[in-house]
Design an enzyme around this catalytic site. Structure first.
Site, PDB file in Angstrom:
ATOM      1  N   ASP A 130      42.702 -35.717 -32.685  1.00  0.00           N
ATOM      2  CA  ASP A 130      44.001 -35.824 -33.335  1.00  0.00           C
ATOM      3  C   ASP A 130      44.031 -34.828 -34.492  1.00  0.00           C
ATOM      4  OD1 ASP A 130      42.258 -37.205 -35.019  1.00  0.00           O
ATOM      5  OD2 ASP A 130      43.564 -38.918 -35.327  1.00  0.00           O
TER       6      ASP A 130
ATOM      7  N   TYR B   6      44.131 -32.900 -38.151  1.00  0.00           N
ATOM      8  CA  TYR B   6      43.407 -33.121 -39.400  1.00  0.00           C
ATOM      9  C   TYR B   6      44.195 -34.079 -40.283  1.00  0.00           C
ATOM     10  CZ  TYR B   6      40.653 -28.925 -38.229  1.00  0.00           C
ATOM     11  OH  TYR B   6      39.839 -28.004 -37.624  1.00  0.00           O
TER      12      TYR B   6
ATOM     13  N   PHE C 137      42.461 -28.030 -34.155  1.00  0.00           N
ATOM     14  CA  PHE C 137      41.333 -27.424 -34.860  1.00  0.00           C
ATOM     15  C   PHE C 137      41.737 -26.292 -35.793  1.00  0.00           C
ATOM     16  CE2 PHE C 137      39.457 -29.190 -30.955  1.00  0.00           C
ATOM     17  CZ  PHE C 137      38.592 -30.105 -31.540  1.00  0.00           C
TER      18      PHE C 137
ATOM     19  N   HIS D  69      32.183 -33.780 -29.807  1.00  0.00           N
ATOM     20  CA  HIS D  69      33.181 -33.229 -30.720  1.00  0.00           C
ATOM     21  C   HIS D  69      32.461 -32.401 -31.789  1.00  0.00           C
ATOM     22  CE1 HIS D  69      36.415 -33.225 -33.739  1.00  0.00           C
ATOM     23  NE2 HIS D  69      37.239 -33.500 -32.740  1.00  0.00           N
TER      24      HIS D  69
END
Length: 223
Positions: A63, A65, A76, A183
């Site tokens: 999801d 930041y 990202f 991740h």
């Protein structure tokens, strides 16, 4: 909340999600008293940047930041002036340095999107300061429909984190390049993200198919 740019979605607007699910999600977002990230005009930015026919690579994250000022609609990525780098992005750049010997100079990955990299999260909004705060809204249905729509041609998929693995479970690992790792967050990057060499592997796969490699570092030479 207002300002969602559905008129900028192009062919993506034909996905059933926008007729069957989006009105409910929009209503829930409008009644959430917390600041929502990214800003409404940027929620669908990943889709605005890369139409379906241009998608060569899909990078699927979790999801946005949750830190105000970081999320801007591309998974990202963050605005170029964000310092220090978001921690997941810092780890992505560390892996790229290990893999390719180079990395971008700042946090803005728009130039990836301009080359056909769909920077998509499985959840498109987050309450400020509360990671996964919108994981039950139903955003994953949109992500699944996007992936189904992209099944028409072989593509490269970088699936980072358990949520991405689950959402992309239907992606054909024979037809496509499907790289599933941990991740890149500080909590999990050492559990398989570091050392996965995703950038060189994607470029090798693309070039073997006669396609242009991705210029991951925005340099004059592509590794």
């Amino acid at each position: 909340m207002t300002g969602y740019r559905l008129n900028q979605l192009g062919a993506w607007a034909d996905l059933p999600f926008f007729e069957t699910e989006w009105p409910r999600i929009e209503a829930m977002l409008s009644t959430d008293p917390r600041p929502i990230l990214p800003p409404a005009p940027q929620v669908f930015r990943a889709l605005e940047q890369v139409p379906p026919c241009d998608v060569k690579v899909v990078i699927l994250g979790q999801d946005p930041y949750p830190t105000p000022g970081h999320a801007h609609g591309l998974a990202f990525s963050a605005e170029a002036d964000v310092r220090p780098l978001p921690r997941s992005l810092s780890n992505i750049f560390k892996e790229m340095q290990s893999d390719l010997g180079t990395a971008p100079e700042n946090a803005d990955l728009t130039f990836w999107a301009n080359q056909g990299v769909l920077l998509l999260n499985t959840i498109l909004t987050v309450p400020a300061g509360m990671a996964k705060g919108h994981q039950h809204l139903g955003w994953q249905l949109l992500t699944e429909q996007i992936l189904d729509h992209l099944a028409d041609h072989p593509r490269a998929y970088l699936l980072w984190g358990a949520g991405a693995h689950k959402t992309a479970r239907s992606v054909d690992a024979v037809k496509n390049l499907k790289i599933e790792t941990a991740h890149p967050s500080p909590l999990s990057a050492r559990r398989g993200f570091f050392g996965s060499r995703p950038f060189s592997r994607v470029n090798g796969w693309l070039q073997a198919r006669g396609q242009q490699a991705i210029n991951w570092a925005n340099t004059s030479e592509i590794s």
